[in-house]
Design an enzyme around this catalytic site. Sequence first.
Site, short mmCIF file in Angstrom:
data_model
loop_
_atom_site.label_atom_id
_atom_site.label_comp_id
_atom_site.label_asym_id
_atom_site.label_seq_id
_atom_site.Cartn_x
_atom_site.Cartn_y
_atom_site.Cartn_z
N ARG A 244 0.83 -1.13 0.00
CA ARG A 244 -0.02 -0.02 -0.04
C ARG A 244 0.97 1.14 0.07
O ARG A 244 1.90 1.24 0.56
CB ARG A 244 -0.91 0.17 1.08
N HIS A 245 0.36 2.15 -0.66
CA HIS A 245 1.44 3.39 -1.02
C HIS A 245 1.48 4.16 0.34
O HIS A 245 0.91 3.89 1.43
CB HIS A 245 0.79 4.33 -1.83
N ARG A 294 0.74 8.75 -6.08
CA ARG A 294 1.10 8.17 -4.69
C ARG A 294 1.58 6.81 -4.82
O ARG A 294 2.58 6.25 -4.13
CB ARG A 294 0.04 8.60 -3.67
N GLU A 348 -7.62 3.55 -6.02
CA GLU A 348 -8.27 3.56 -4.87
C GLU A 348 -9.77 3.32 -5.28
O GLU A 348 -10.07 4.07 -6.26
CB GLU A 348 -7.95 4.67 -4.06
N ARG A 349 -10.65 2.86 -4.39
CA ARG A 349 -11.91 3.19 -4.28
C ARG A 349 -12.32 4.67 -4.39
O ARG A 349 -11.88 5.52 -3.84
CB ARG A 349 -12.48 2.64 -3.06
N TYR A 351 -14.57 7.65 -3.78
CA TYR A 351 -15.35 7.98 -2.79
C TYR A 351 -16.50 9.11 -3.04
O TYR A 351 -17.19 9.62 -2.29
CB TYR A 351 -14.64 8.48 -1.74
N ARG A 375 -17.88 3.72 4.89
CA ARG A 375 -16.29 3.64 4.63
C ARG A 375 -16.11 1.96 4.83
O ARG A 375 -15.09 1.37 4.26
CB ARG A 375 -15.59 4.20 5.78
N HIS A 418 -3.25 0.58 -3.52
CA HIS A 418 -4.40 1.31 -2.54
C HIS A 418 -4.92 0.52 -1.49
O HIS A 418 -5.13 -0.93 -1.83
CB HIS A 418 -5.23 2.31 -2.86
N GLY A 419 -5.38 1.14 -0.55
CA GLY A 419 -5.87 0.34 0.77
C GLY A 419 -7.11 -0.76 0.40
O GLY A 419 -7.18 -1.86 0.45
N ASN A 420 -7.89 0.11 -0.45
CA ASN A 420 -9.28 -0.92 -0.82
C ASN A 420 -8.83 -1.69 -1.98
O ASN A 420 -9.64 -2.82 -2.28
CB ASN A 420 -10.37 -0.01 -1.27
#
Length: 490
Positions: A244-245, A294, A348-349, A351, A375, A418-420
Amino acid sequence: MARFVILFALCVLPALVAATRPVRTPFVVRGKVYCDTCLAGFETSATTYIPGAKVKIECKNRNTMELLYSQEATTDSTGSYSLLVNEDHEDQVCDALLISSPEKECSAVSEGRDRARVILTRFNGIASNDRYVNAMGFARDEALSGCNQILRMAAAVFHQSLGTFLPHGQANVASNVPKLNSKCFKVEIGVFRKNSPRSRNTSIRAIQSSSSQTSVVDPILSPSINTSDDSQKKQNEAALILIRHGESLWNEKNLFTGCVDVPLTRKGVEEAIEAGKRISNIPVDMIYTSSLIRAQMTAMLAMTQHRRKKVPVIIHNETEQARVWSQIFSEETIKQSIPVIASWRLNERMYGELQGLNKQETADRYGKEQVHEWRRSYDIPPPNGESLEMCAERAVAYFKDQIVPQLQSGKNVMIAAHGNSLRSIIMYLDKLTSQEVISLELSTGIPMLYIFKEGNFIRRGSPAGPSEAGVYAYTRRLALYRQKLDEMLN
């Protein structure tokens, strides 16, 4: 009476509150202790396991190395041990260590197998509470009879599955198999050393990538020319690294970022460099990132720390002109490059209308429960945004279509995303349910390692760092890769 009530409140209520707090399931650390009967430095068909051996878990401050936690255990009749660890040791270095063996004839510490790294935190993306430690071993004073043949067979397997870099015309592979000396198992590796002359007949296997660029399999791990295709396919193994970045400028400001393209902070740059140090001895043949800066910065900065010193090169296929103008015409330069493929599907997801808003202010405005639902739910998107389920559809489809074939061909792949999008891929790799994945947290800048072998993904946790014991013991193949790097660069 009033005094009694106050005294009751001060003495009894705290205990009642503590009793009602949810108790986290402890970590279960599991491992084995063996007797190295052949003095091989690893387990063989002649290996026996030691009941009654004593081991311990130690956790130290990562910076000062002050001992903060210690617990002992004893192996059972099968040579296995397990112990419970209640605390989370996120910022600590934890190891399993040998203490003693009850077998007098097998009580010498097997060099390099006296300790093994164990990750004891829930903040590195590992969903399970089970922590499996690499087997540790004691050694006999002398090898058992019959070990020479066992080790020759092991050597043949090594050369088939790990490969050596041999010139054309070298027909006698047996001359390169490991040999047994009086105290240990010595492996003689055919690998180019720094400043050594190169034969014109040297063969480097190259595999064409889907990016229309040539990606060269690292010769350190390329298979022997005498290995059959069927045998190589059967023994094939590849590393998959997920990162993850590092922290972004909007992470720092506590803003919803999503698909807004913002760079790393100074801390994020440092996290990316630290991630690179952790994977500096793990082979990388291909890099995939999202289209966001990122993630790309994280991948590039991480590779500056890799000991192979190959250069990551972003592949531009947006237009025919971009593809033509970015071509490389030097075979030698291609060999020293790593293709970097960027795709929005790893983004990333999205938002939606939350992007750019402060997370705390959004919670104050819409309510904590509503924001938490946006979230952390699996299938409920924020206003005009993506749910985790929608993010998973594109990320996992891309992973299966584009990345899995590279792993199947034997390439070692790193994904910086990314996280998601990474949670989605981990959900696929670990076969998590929609309920399990929503509680999965990934720390910024912490790499995770999987081994792809025989169509399966085997989680190996997070590399701890090139200077710390146990980091190379994920598989024998990776341990040998590190050994070859040492020989080539020294």
